[in-house]
Design an enzyme around this catalytic site. Structure first.
Site, PDB file in Angstrom:
ATOM      1  CG  ASN A   1      -1.860   0.992   1.271  1.00 46.69           C
ATOM      2  OD1 ASN A   1      -1.939   2.192   0.628  1.00 46.69           O
ATOM      3  ND2 ASN A   1      -2.900   0.948   2.278  1.00 46.69           N
TER       4      ASN A   1
ATOM      5  NE  ARG B   1      -5.019   3.238  -1.566  1.00 43.71           N
ATOM      6  CZ  ARG B   1      -4.693   4.525  -0.904  1.00 43.71           C
ATOM      7  NH1 ARG B   1      -3.684   4.629  -0.160  1.00 43.71           N
ATOM      8  NH2 ARG B   1      -5.482   5.579  -1.143  1.00 43.71           N
TER       9      ARG B   1
ATOM     10  CG  HIS C   1     -10.002   8.503   0.850  1.00 41.58           C
ATOM     11  ND1 HIS C   1     -10.309   9.889   1.097  1.00 41.58           N
ATOM     12  CD2 HIS C   1      -8.544   8.292   1.363  1.00 41.58           C
ATOM     13  CE1 HIS C   1      -9.445  10.508   1.336  1.00 41.58           C
ATOM     14  NE2 HIS C   1      -8.292   9.677   1.398  1.00 41.58           N
TER      15      HIS C   1
ATOM     16  NE  ARG D   1      -4.209  15.723  -1.813  1.00 42.33           N
ATOM     17  CZ  ARG D   1      -4.560  14.410  -1.500  1.00 42.33           C
ATOM     18  NH1 ARG D   1      -5.755  13.809  -1.141  1.00 42.33           N
ATOM     19  NH2 ARG D   1      -3.664  13.609  -1.681  1.00 42.33           N
TER      20      ARG D   1
ATOM     21  CD  GLU E   1      -7.018   2.592   3.566  1.00 40.64           C
ATOM     22  OE1 GLU E   1      -6.120   2.713   4.316  1.00 40.64           O
ATOM     23  OE2 GLU E   1      -7.413   3.336   2.806  1.00 40.64           O
TER      24      GLU E   1
END
Ligand code: ADP
Length: 399
Positions: A10, A91, A179, A235, A384
């Site tokens: 990941n 991922r 996500h 961001r 995850e």
């Protein structure tokens, strides 16, 4: 059923995390996890923990690039201390318009996904590098890609299509959402408790919110790239395109090369904006909370803006879903920042959201709404890796 060792990789923009699980039937046991963090700096960290949580490696190497970082991981995985994996799960943030399903990785598939590097410019280069290296490292082992965009495949076209000229839509420019593996893992963990109308707020360094009906995503805040949606650590989130044009014209005064100017604009919008840009202090919520406690007004405004955008999205999802049964907070801020959860919920009483301040005083899993709250509010940490592992086991046994 025999036990299968599965390697999960990941990668983030500056880290590569890895873990090895034993999967036997429905049972999942973590054998080890580790990470190479701080890529692009000379203050890297490399560590491995065994299944009991004991550190078996702990170094502070220079990690000028992903090459050195992955070399450390490859060396460890090849050392003989670890089993050769039966499968590897990767991922991937975005595979573009033509790769939307989780599947077995081939060199051609990697090339196809790499074409859309512009849609996840911080993540795709490192992810495709690791895929190519892993195919070399374990040439006989099947590798599978798990996409963050996969969960959002159910978003209706009215939400995913962008109001731009068709020639750009034809190039794959649309809302994808990100996500997704975190959202899937929340649905997986909620199991039978997944309600009809659910909103999940994934608030980490990157932050997004999704509206989910009966377990299927119907809307999400991030768009073509992870820069859209709610504001996050560095961001802008959604912003009037005129703002970007204004900044671009300012940059163009000193940069004649159009690509260099676009790169500078991207840096402003995705690395220098958000909580960091507004506070002029930090992208880390812990630092911002400390500064707020000392009366820092810029930090206060940055966090207020963060909270305000989250509230607006939850309000719009309430309308889209026709009500709300459950709100879930996840991600580093969602799990740990008690104040953010309290502030977000403070003005959502009209939607039937009422927190119990005692219950909210937790870090990690729990129900935090008051007994008489119409909407159940809970904290669920993402899982995850476990989700990637489940996909890999399914694909391995059906391929
Ligand atoms: P990433 O998107 O990189 O996976 P995380 O989900 O780990 O990020 O979230 C990182 C954010 O979580 C940071 O802003 C950090 O400040 C915040 N965070 C982590 N622990 C705490 C804490 N105890 N209190 C408040 N915020 C926290």
């Amino acid at each position: 059923m025999p036990s299968l060792p599965v390697l999960v990789l990941n990668s983030g923009s500056s880290s590569i995390k890895f873990s090895v699980y034993d999967a036997a039937g429905g049972a999942r046991t973590k054998r080890l996890e580790g990470a190479a963090d701080g890529i692009g700096t000379n203050q890297g960290k490399f560590w491995i923990r065994n299944g009991n949580g004991e550190k078996t490696a702990d170094k502070s190497p220079d990690l000028p690039s992903r090459v050195e970082a992955f070399a450390l991981i490859a060396e460890a995985l090849n050392s003989g201390d670890f089993p050769i994996p039966a499968a590897v799960g990767h991922r991937m943030v975005c595979g573009g318009p033509t790769v939307q399903h989780n599947q077995r990785i081939t060199p051609e598939l990697i090339d196809k996904m790499e074409r859309y590097v512009a849609f996840a410019p911080l993540h795709t280069p490192i992810a495709v590098y690791i895929m190519r290296e892993t195919l070399k490292l374990f040439p006989d082992v099947p590798n599978f890609v798990c996409l963050d965009t996969y969960f959002h495949r159910t978003i209706p076209e009215v939400a995913s299509h962008l109001p731009i000229p068709g020639e750009y839509s034809a190039m794959g420019v649309r809302r994808y959402g990100f996500h997704g593996i975190s959202y899937e893992s929340i649905i997986y963990q909620l199991g039978d408790e997944v309600p009809e109308r659910l909103v999940v707020a994934h608030l980490g360094n990157g932050a997004s919110i999704s509206a989910i009906r009966n377990g299927a995503c119907i809307d999400t805040s991030m768009g073509l790239t992870p820069t859209g949606g709610i504001i996050s650590a560095t961001r802008t989130g959604d912003i009037d395109p005129g703002v970007l044009l204004f900044i671009l014209r300012e940059i163009a005064k000193s940069t004649s090369d159009a690509n260099a100017a676009a790169d500078k604009l991207e840096t402003v919008a995705s690395k220098r904006a958000g909580l960091l840009g507004m506070s002029a202090l930090s992208n880390d919520m812990r630092n911002l909370r400390e500064a707020i406690a000392q009366g820092n007004t810029k930090a206060r405004l940055a966090v207020d803006k963060f909270v305000w955008t989250i509230q607006k999205w939850i309000g719009s999802y309430f309308a889209e879903l026709g009500g709300l049964d459950m709100l879930v907070f996840t991600g580093g801020i969602g799990e740990n920042d008690i104040a953010t959860r309290a502030e977000v919920c403070s003005s959502l009483g009209a939607l039937g959201i009422r927190l119990d301040m005692e219950r909210n005083n937790i870090r990690g899993e729990g129900i935090i709404s008051a007994e008489d709250s119409r909407v159940v509010v809970r904290v669920v940490p993402p899982a995850e890796d476990l989700m990637i592992l489940n996909h890999v086991v399914r694909m391995l046994t059906t391929s």
